[in-house]
Structure formats: C-alpha cells, structure tokens
Scaffold this motif. Sequence first.
Motif, mmCIF file in Angstrom:
data_model
loop_
_atom_site.group_PDB
_atom_site.id
_atom_site.type_symbol
_atom_site.label_atom_id
_atom_site.label_comp_id
_atom_site.label_asym_id
_atom_site.label_seq_id
_atom_site.Cartn_x
_atom_site.Cartn_y
_atom_site.Cartn_z
ATOM 1 N N CYS A 179 39.589 47.454 55.361
ATOM 2 C CA CYS A 179 38.314 47.465 54.662
ATOM 3 C C CYS A 179 37.907 48.927 54.428
ATOM 4 O O CYS A 179 37.836 49.707 55.378
ATOM 5 C CB CYS A 179 37.251 46.749 55.490
ATOM 6 S SG CYS A 179 35.609 46.859 54.771
ATOM 7 N N CYS A 211 34.277 49.608 56.509
ATOM 8 C CA CYS A 211 34.181 49.677 57.969
ATOM 9 C C CYS A 211 35.520 50.007 58.635
ATOM 10 O O CYS A 211 35.582 50.119 59.844
ATOM 11 C CB CYS A 211 33.629 48.374 58.536
ATOM 12 S SG CYS A 211 34.729 46.969 58.351
ATOM 13 N N CYS A 231 35.156 40.546 54.525
ATOM 14 C CA CYS A 231 35.167 41.309 55.774
ATOM 15 C C CYS A 231 33.922 40.923 56.571
ATOM 16 O O CYS A 231 32.876 40.637 55.989
ATOM 17 C CB CYS A 231 35.172 42.802 55.461
ATOM 18 S SG CYS A 231 35.206 43.823 56.926
ATOM 19 N N CYS A 245 31.911 42.745 57.902
ATOM 20 C CA CYS A 245 30.816 43.684 57.627
ATOM 21 C C CYS A 245 30.048 43.303 56.362
ATOM 22 O O CYS A 245 29.038 43.924 56.054
ATOM 23 C CB CYS A 245 31.351 45.112 57.518
ATOM 24 S SG CYS A 245 32.232 45.459 55.980
HETATM 25 ZN ZN LIG Z 1 34.393 45.855 56.431
#
Ligand SMILES: [Zn+2]
Length: 121
Positions: free
Chosen positions: A91, A94, A111, A113
């Motif tokens: 990702c 993050c 993801c 996040c």
């Molecule tokens: Zn992420």
Amino acid sequence: MKQKLISFMRGRYGSDELNIVLLIASVIFSLLSPLLGILRGLSMVCLCYAIYRMFSKNVYKRRMENAKVVPYVSFIKAKFKNKGQAKLFMCPKCKRTLRVPRGRGKININCPCGNVLKRKS
Ligand SMILES: [Zn+2]
C-alpha cells in the motif's frame, strides 16, 4: 572483561533490520568492488554507518530510522516466502503488505487503512 562489555553496551542501540540491510549491502558492494572501484568506498560507508548505529546512544532517532525501513524489509521477506500462490502489493499510503490470489484479473484491493488499489492480480 564481560562486565566491562556489558557496561559499555548499556544504553546503546544494538542491531536491527536497517543494520542487517546495511551489512548485506556492504558485503554485496565489497564482492562487486573488483568490477567497479567506487563500490569499495560505498561498502565501507555502509559498514561504518552500521557500526555507528549499533553503538549510538540516541535510541529514539535510530528507531525512527529503522521504522522507515521495516515495511520494505517485511515486504521483501513476504516476497521470498510467497511461492507463486498469491500476488503481493504494498500500500503506497501505509506501506502494509497486501496478499491477493493470482489470476483474478483487474481487481480493487481494499487496504485496512481505507486506501483502495486497482491492480492486476
Ligand atoms: Zn494502506
């Protein structure tokens, strides 16, 4: 003697993932140095920086440096462990490693996040 070494190392940082990466880079550069002379100097710089980090007493700064490298190291480790069953992505937001099954065409990868990646699996 052992007590002196223990008291010398007290409060010092020690080794971590970044130091291992630096030492591996140093060995690779020194092995390739007969081909290109500048690699010998680069190898020494990596080695000296690894030693400096190991004996540093600024633990907070060394941890912050290491935290920048850890996601990439864990991604590379996962790439080596993965034997073709899954495709791995990192990702960009993050730096987490995401595993998806192969052969599903173009998919959206969510993801944890909250970031969504559109990649070919
Ligand atoms: Zn992420």
